[in-house]
Design an enzyme around this catalytic site. Structure first.
Site, short mmCIF file in Angstrom:
data_model
loop_
_atom_site.label_atom_id
_atom_site.label_comp_id
_atom_site.label_asym_id
_atom_site.label_seq_id
_atom_site.Cartn_x
_atom_site.Cartn_y
_atom_site.Cartn_z
N ILE A 150 0.94 -1.09 -0.08
CA ILE A 150 -0.05 -0.06 0.16
C ILE A 150 0.71 1.20 -0.05
O ILE A 150 0.72 2.26 -0.75
CB ILE A 150 -1.04 0.07 1.19
N ASP A 254 -9.23 5.66 10.05
CA ASP A 254 -10.03 4.88 9.57
C ASP A 254 -10.00 3.56 10.51
O ASP A 254 -10.86 2.57 10.47
CB ASP A 254 -9.63 4.12 8.09
N GLU A 259 -12.86 -0.82 18.09
CA GLU A 259 -13.58 -0.52 17.07
C GLU A 259 -14.85 -1.07 17.37
O GLU A 259 -14.93 -2.37 17.68
CB GLU A 259 -13.10 -1.03 15.61
N HIS A 277 -13.43 1.93 9.42
CA HIS A 277 -12.70 0.97 8.83
C HIS A 277 -12.99 0.61 7.34
O HIS A 277 -13.76 -0.76 7.29
CB HIS A 277 -12.75 -0.47 9.86
P1 NAD Z 1 2.71 -5.00 3.47
O1 NAD Z 1 3.17 -6.29 4.27
O2 NAD Z 1 2.68 -5.16 1.90
O3 NAD Z 1 3.70 -3.77 4.01
C1 NAD Z 1 3.94 -3.56 5.42
C2 NAD Z 1 5.27 -2.88 5.44
O4 NAD Z 1 5.31 -2.31 6.64
C3 NAD Z 1 6.40 -3.74 4.90
O5 NAD Z 1 7.00 -3.46 4.14
C4 NAD Z 1 7.05 -3.99 6.44
O6 NAD Z 1 8.48 -3.73 6.02
C5 NAD Z 1 6.90 -2.44 6.89
N1 NAD Z 1 7.31 -2.33 8.34
C6 NAD Z 1 6.95 -3.37 9.44
N2 NAD Z 1 7.31 -2.54 10.60
C7 NAD Z 1 7.68 -1.49 10.30
C8 NAD Z 1 8.14 -0.39 11.28
N3 NAD Z 1 8.27 -0.56 12.36
N4 NAD Z 1 8.24 0.75 10.62
C9 NAD Z 1 8.11 0.97 9.23
N5 NAD Z 1 7.82 -0.07 8.30
C10 NAD Z 1 7.50 -1.17 8.85
O7 NAD Z 1 1.33 -4.67 3.93
P2 NAD Z 1 -0.06 -3.87 3.13
O8 NAD Z 1 -0.34 -4.72 2.32
O9 NAD Z 1 0.77 -2.65 2.55
O10 NAD Z 1 -0.68 -3.28 4.48
C11 NAD Z 1 -0.24 -2.24 5.30
C12 NAD Z 1 -1.31 -2.09 6.38
O11 NAD Z 1 -2.46 -1.68 5.90
C13 NAD Z 1 -1.43 -3.59 6.92
O12 NAD Z 1 -1.39 -3.40 8.53
C14 NAD Z 1 -2.73 -3.98 6.73
O13 NAD Z 1 -3.54 -4.65 7.84
C15 NAD Z 1 -3.57 -2.47 6.76
N6 NAD Z 1 -4.66 -2.61 6.01
C16 NAD Z 1 -5.82 -1.97 6.23
C17 NAD Z 1 -6.89 -1.96 5.75
C18 NAD Z 1 -8.24 -1.21 6.36
O14 NAD Z 1 -9.27 -1.78 6.02
N7 NAD Z 1 -8.02 -0.07 6.74
C19 NAD Z 1 -7.09 -2.78 4.57
C20 NAD Z 1 -6.14 -3.31 4.21
C21 NAD Z 1 -4.84 -3.27 4.75
#
Ligand code: NAD
Length: 304
Positions: A150, A254, A259, A277
């Protein structure tokens, strides 16, 4: 022989169609854990969303080769039990990447241009043009914390808006960042330099309260925080106080520590855009959540 798939939580019809193309599919919705347990023997694959728990009991009673969880988390699948039986587990965290990315941009523009307030004011019969002067994204610095799926997509959209991108992620190199037109930065440096900070990290022990009072103090006055990742990565009390005191200019939220965030003082602040969310809530993401998992299962059986 076609593999047999048991689906215990409703998937989008498009995903069911893909599954029917290579497997014998049994849709088995709304049943108790005991009924799932007695149904499971003889199936090669089980697909769940968040409703069904693939417990150790279910897994041990099964002949499964693979379990698919349509969506992000895997907390409803007993991963140890699956591993012990040599059962592959797949999910589809990539399904909502674009949905979340577009929501980040939309909610950020909503906050910066006061769209939510302007809409409410018009419905009250008002025409308040000067009250809703906002700010632009162009030329501003966006700090992306977590440069995974993301984070990178958000960076790409933000570049199209003419923003400068800083990325902090312990798992990327300066070269990785450059490839995405971003500059790699340490967290404190990013917080000091960014006009807007957006978080795209998982909630794990190391990221709980990552953005606390001390980190917020490092940020520019009037900076903005966007959290569409997981509740708990930003300390809500510290965020609330900084928004209330005017240290921060605004926030987009979000996700919350609890929640729904009943009674949260954040709901009384005008400079926050709040959403229940909604990150993954698009038709496309819902379709993807099922089809991506079904395609992974199809590939698994093909490779076998
Ligand atoms: P991803 O695994 O592709 O990316 C997460 C990144 O965070 C990784 O590159 C990792 O190296 C990095 N990371 C881990 N610990 C870290 C730290 N301490 N500091 C900085 N970076 C760090 O995941 P994604 O698909 O990009 O999703 C990101 C987040 O979005 C997840 O927590 C996921 O659950 C959340 N998400 C939320 C919703 C929603 O409805 N709001 C929907 C989908 C995903």
């Amino acid at each position: 022989m076609k593999p047999k798939i048991l689906i215990t939580d409703k998937l989008h019809p498009a995903a069911i169609e893909v599954a029917k193309g290579f497997a014998e599919v049994q849709e088995f919705y709304g049943h108790s854990p005991e009924e799932v347990l007695s149904k499971i023997p003889g199936y090669d694959a089980l697909i769940v969303r968040s409703g069904t728990k693939a417990t150790r009991e279910v897994i041990e009673a099964s002949d499964l080769k693979i379990i698919g969880r349509a969506g992000v988390g895997l907390d409803n699948v007993d991963l140890d039990a699956a591993k012990e039986k040599g059962i592959e587990v797949v999910n589809s965290p990539e399904a909502s990447t674009i949905a979340v990315t577009e929501l980040v941009m939309g909610a950020l523009l909503t906050l910066l241009r006061n769209i939510h307030h302007a809409d409410r004011s018009m419905r009250e019969g008002k025409w308040e043009r000067s009250r809703f002067t906002g700010n632009e994204l162009y030329g501003k610095t966006l700090g992306i914390v977590g440069f995974g799926r993301i984070g990178k997509e958000v960076g790409e959209r933000a570049r199209a808006f003419g923003m400068n991108i800083l990325a902090y992620d312990p798992n990327i190199t300066a070269e990785d960042a450059r490839e995405f037109n971003a500059e790699c930065a340490e967290l404190d440096d990013l917080l000091k330099r960014a006009d807007i900070v957006t978080l795209h990290i998982p909630l794990v022990e190391g990221t709980r309260n990552l953005i606390d009072e001390g980190k917020i103090d490092l940020m520019k006055d009037s900076a903005v925080i966007v959290n569409i990742s997981r509740g708990g990565v930003v300390n809500e009390k510290a965020l609330h106080d900084a928004l209330k005191d005017g240290k921060l200019g605004g926030a987009v939220l979000d996700v919350f520590e609890n929640e729904p965030p009943k009674g949260s003082p954040l709901m009384n602040l005008e400079n926050v855009v709040l959403m229940p969310h909604l990150g993954a809530s698009t038709d496309e993401a819902q379709i993807n959540a099922g089809t991506v998992v079904v395609e992974k299962i199809r590939n698994f059986f093909r490779e076998k």
